[in-house]
Design an enzyme around this catalytic site. Sequence first.
Site, mmCIF file in Angstrom:
data_model
loop_
_atom_site.group_PDB
_atom_site.id
_atom_site.type_symbol
_atom_site.label_atom_id
_atom_site.label_comp_id
_atom_site.label_asym_id
_atom_site.label_seq_id
_atom_site.Cartn_x
_atom_site.Cartn_y
_atom_site.Cartn_z
ATOM 1 N N HIS A 62 -3.522 6.637 5.015
ATOM 2 C CA HIS A 62 -3.706 5.480 4.302
ATOM 3 C C HIS A 62 -5.029 4.712 5.104
ATOM 4 O O HIS A 62 -5.004 4.160 6.148
ATOM 5 C CB HIS A 62 -2.647 4.145 4.400
ATOM 6 C CG HIS A 62 -2.978 2.854 3.907
ATOM 7 N ND1 HIS A 62 -3.854 2.623 2.869
ATOM 8 C CD2 HIS A 62 -2.616 1.440 4.538
ATOM 9 C CE1 HIS A 62 -4.049 1.230 2.597
ATOM 10 N NE2 HIS A 62 -3.454 0.636 3.857
ATOM 11 N N HIS A 116 -4.225 19.410 6.811
ATOM 12 C CA HIS A 116 -4.956 18.205 6.313
ATOM 13 C C HIS A 116 -3.939 16.988 6.519
ATOM 14 O O HIS A 116 -2.972 17.078 6.021
ATOM 15 C CB HIS A 116 -5.258 18.404 4.679
ATOM 16 C CG HIS A 116 -6.134 19.771 4.480
ATOM 17 N ND1 HIS A 116 -7.499 19.795 5.012
ATOM 18 C CD2 HIS A 116 -5.834 21.006 4.430
ATOM 19 C CE1 HIS A 116 -7.923 21.010 4.627
ATOM 20 N NE2 HIS A 116 -7.041 21.750 4.237
ATOM 21 N N ASN A 171 -10.259 -0.752 1.064
ATOM 22 C CA ASN A 171 -8.884 -0.650 1.038
ATOM 23 C C ASN A 171 -8.393 -0.676 -0.294
ATOM 24 O O ASN A 171 -8.376 -1.774 -0.848
ATOM 25 C CB ASN A 171 -8.149 -1.530 2.135
ATOM 26 C CG ASN A 171 -6.716 -1.459 2.287
ATOM 27 O OD1 ASN A 171 -6.111 -0.890 0.970
ATOM 28 N ND2 ASN A 171 -6.217 -2.062 3.265
ATOM 29 N N CYS A 173 0.909 -1.235 -0.016
ATOM 30 C CA CYS A 173 0.170 0.093 -0.059
ATOM 31 C C CYS A 173 0.865 1.296 0.125
ATOM 32 O O CYS A 173 0.384 2.194 -0.072
ATOM 33 C CB CYS A 173 -1.011 -0.015 1.247
ATOM 34 S SG CYS A 173 -1.778 -1.348 1.300
ATOM 35 N N HIS A 204 11.716 2.115 6.817
ATOM 36 C CA HIS A 204 11.448 0.644 6.714
ATOM 37 C C HIS A 204 11.856 -0.145 7.741
ATOM 38 O O HIS A 204 13.037 -0.055 8.558
ATOM 39 C CB HIS A 204 12.498 0.079 5.565
ATOM 40 C CG HIS A 204 12.174 -0.918 4.726
ATOM 41 N ND1 HIS A 204 11.777 -2.075 5.184
ATOM 42 C CD2 HIS A 204 11.678 -0.973 3.200
ATOM 43 C CE1 HIS A 204 11.262 -2.826 4.263
ATOM 44 N NE2 HIS A 204 11.479 -2.216 3.001
HETATM 45 C C1 LIG Z 1 -10.244 -7.633 10.819
HETATM 46 C C2 LIG Z 1 -10.819 -6.603 11.600
HETATM 47 C C3 LIG Z 1 -11.919 -5.786 10.620
HETATM 48 C C4 LIG Z 1 -11.601 -6.880 12.908
HETATM 49 O O1 LIG Z 1 -12.129 -5.755 13.648
HETATM 50 P P1 LIG Z 1 -11.727 -5.937 15.240
HETATM 51 O O2 LIG Z 1 -10.356 -5.967 15.458
HETATM 52 O O3 LIG Z 1 -12.357 -4.585 15.652
HETATM 53 O O4 LIG Z 1 -12.721 -6.877 15.717
HETATM 54 P P2 LIG Z 1 -12.399 -8.152 16.735
HETATM 55 O O5 LIG Z 1 -10.943 -8.114 17.433
HETATM 56 O O6 LIG Z 1 -13.330 -8.529 17.615
HETATM 57 O O7 LIG Z 1 -11.987 -9.523 15.463
HETATM 58 C C5 LIG Z 1 -13.312 -9.870 15.046
HETATM 59 C C6 LIG Z 1 -12.760 -11.396 14.479
HETATM 60 O O8 LIG Z 1 -11.869 -11.333 13.765
HETATM 61 C C7 LIG Z 1 -10.707 -12.167 14.228
HETATM 62 N N1 LIG Z 1 -9.643 -11.672 13.478
HETATM 63 C C8 LIG Z 1 -9.151 -10.313 13.752
HETATM 64 N N2 LIG Z 1 -7.955 -10.011 12.854
HETATM 65 C C9 LIG Z 1 -7.632 -11.012 12.823
HETATM 66 C C10 LIG Z 1 -6.283 -11.662 11.952
HETATM 67 N N3 LIG Z 1 -5.400 -10.811 11.678
HETATM 68 N N4 LIG Z 1 -6.338 -12.741 11.831
HETATM 69 C C11 LIG Z 1 -7.252 -13.822 11.936
HETATM 70 N N5 LIG Z 1 -8.382 -13.320 12.568
HETATM 71 C C12 LIG Z 1 -8.494 -12.070 12.939
HETATM 72 C C13 LIG Z 1 -10.778 -12.072 15.538
HETATM 73 O O9 LIG Z 1 -10.223 -13.200 16.155
HETATM 74 C C14 LIG Z 1 -12.510 -12.041 15.827
HETATM 75 O O10 LIG Z 1 -12.847 -13.512 15.536
HETATM 76 P P3 LIG Z 1 -13.901 -13.993 16.478
HETATM 77 O O11 LIG Z 1 -14.985 -13.474 16.336
HETATM 78 O O12 LIG Z 1 -14.023 -15.412 15.969
HETATM 79 O O13 LIG Z 1 -13.290 -14.188 17.809
HETATM 80 C C15 LIG Z 1 -9.977 -5.385 11.879
HETATM 81 O O14 LIG Z 1 -8.995 -5.941 12.803
HETATM 82 C C16 LIG Z 1 -9.108 -4.883 10.933
HETATM 83 O O15 LIG Z 1 -9.518 -4.047 10.008
HETATM 84 N N6 LIG Z 1 -8.017 -5.597 10.495
HETATM 85 C C17 LIG Z 1 -6.971 -5.327 9.323
HETATM 86 C C18 LIG Z 1 -6.782 -3.920 9.155
HETATM 87 C C19 LIG Z 1 -5.551 -3.974 8.384
HETATM 88 O O16 LIG Z 1 -4.365 -4.368 8.681
HETATM 89 N N7 LIG Z 1 -5.667 -3.327 7.253
HETATM 90 C C20 LIG Z 1 -4.146 -2.837 6.715
HETATM 91 C C21 LIG Z 1 -4.102 -4.031 5.813
HETATM 92 S S1 LIG Z 1 -2.319 -3.942 5.411
HETATM 93 C C22 LIG Z 1 -2.131 -2.787 4.443
HETATM 94 O O17 LIG Z 1 -3.140 -2.126 3.983
HETATM 95 C C23 LIG Z 1 -0.690 -2.588 3.726
HETATM 96 C C24 LIG Z 1 -0.333 -3.492 2.693
HETATM 97 O O18 LIG Z 1 -0.743 -4.440 2.475
HETATM 98 O O19 LIG Z 1 0.562 -3.279 2.066
#
Ligand SMILES: CC(C)(COP(=O)(O)OP(=O)(O)OC[C@H]1O[C@@H](n2cnc3c(N)ncnc32)[C@H](O)[C@@H]1OP(=O)(O)O)[C@@H](O)C(=O)NCCC(=O)NCCSC(=O)CC(=O)O
Length: 497
Positions: free
Chosen positions: A404, A400, A437, A236, A315
Amino acid sequence: MTGGTQFLRYSKAAFHLVCSYAGVLLVVPLASVMARRAIAFQEAGGVDELLQMVQQWRESSGSPWVAVGVAAAALMALQVMLAALYYLIMRRRSEICLVDFYSYRPPDRMNCIPKLLIQGAKRSNLYTERSLEFMENVIRISGIGEPQGFLPDEFQEGVYREMVHSIANKRAETELALFTCVQKVLDKTGLKAKDVDALITNCCTFNPVPSLSAAVVNHFKMKQSVKTYHIGGMGCAASVIAMDLAQELLKNHPNWRVVIAGSDNCLETVYYGNQRNMLITNCLFRLGGVAAVLSNHPADRKIAKYRLDHLVRTHLGADDAAYNCVIQKDDEEGKIGTKIGREVMETAGKALKANITAIGPLVLPLSEKLIFVGNLFARKVLGLKSIKPYTPDFKTAFEHFCIHPGGKTVIEGVGSQLGLRPSQLLPMLRPFERYGNTSSSSTWYAWSFVETCQGVKRGQRLWQLSFGSGFKCASAAWTALRDCDEQHDAWTETPSC
Ligand SMILES: CC(C)(COP(=O)(O)OP(=O)(O)OC[C@H]1O[C@@H](n2cnc3c(N)ncnc32)[C@H](O)[C@@H]1OP(=O)(O)O)[C@@H](O)C(=O)NCCC(=O)NCCSC(=O)CC(=O)O
């Protein structure tokens, strides 16, 4: 808010004001004292006395040498003035400007309805009941709205239509985004394809041969001398990294225009297995794209929107945990996907800390630097352990913020680390809600939202901050060269503001 906290807030604001206007505060009394002295000197006949002294000195020292001295002094003064003028012109000429950019609005047929998406996943018979529930739950709590972003044709109509993972299909998806964005940005800037001196494309997971940059050159019939680069696998953060490369090119080539264009491929990244941490990408990542023109051409300075002030990359890849937290891999059944580990939030926090430590001294006002140094001195030198480490207030450096929008939790986490106000978080929350995303193009959706819905005034500063697998953080500081309140395609057709 307690009385103590309020007092601290007001003291900090007063200190910031004093530091910001320290120059004026010193110069005004000094100038008035000097003016009063000069008047008194003149009234006491000091000026006449001085002129008489010069006259006497001229007569006694012989006139040719005085003339030579005066001429030399005048020449030196002229030289200093010319050097200052040259410096100002050169500084302006070496400025790197963002002439304009375009955030991709995919065709409406690609609008993604979550209920239909899950229905399609069910019909595909690829996922277990537990995985389907997990995906449904993550989509529900993630902060993505309804309809949520865009996905390519293959995902539509409620079924994963017989998805053919051909190069042709993947090319069609990414090329549509890149070609549309490049065409739109050329139209907006009034440039022709032959005016492009360098082209930098980026796409994280789909990297065909010939490269996507070659595809853009071929489509637009760009000139033979165009320099092309393609950035792959950089997640990203790739778009800000592309700008870093663009600025290096522009530093070495006067009168150049560089186009950067990026999109990430959904067909390539969809995961068909059942490992939870690899299913998250299916839930959050959506189709997006951007193209931007960066230039140091004097003709573009008049129409350019922003000036690039600083670009800082940090990094954490030397740390194994950071390196592995977002990684493409095979699952136990050999199915390819991208794992997003639970530790991503903590890693993003560390990456942000490293980046703000590097960019802080470049952008923060003197008052913030002094408070930071004072806090450090009190804790480290005086050993006052009860004092909390001070996080500089970046709201004093930027009006502003385009951070990401990788997920609601990421946005809120970074927002609280930087102490952003709700209105400053909106440009991240809304793009995530509407577009999901969109990986490397995500910060540009935040930026187009800011211009469309909040407006940027001339002289205001904007911070573009991205995170990416690796794990890295790249940020760019911009200043608006004119008022920017354009209604972007990405935001005009939705009641978003
Ligand atoms: C997945 C989520 C929506 C979950 O929301 P919350 O954290 O508020 O809720 P929560 O903790 O109750 O989690 C809900 C359920 O998801 C599970 N859960 C959460 N994160 C997890 C993970 N990484 N792997 C496996 N399971 C996961 C929890 O155990 C739970 O399961 P159960 O209900 O069974 O107990 C959030 O954590 C999120 O948006 N995470 C990803 C965001 C992210 O990393 N974005 C950037 C991507 S990287 C990027 O953008 C850069 C790139 O790629 O270069």
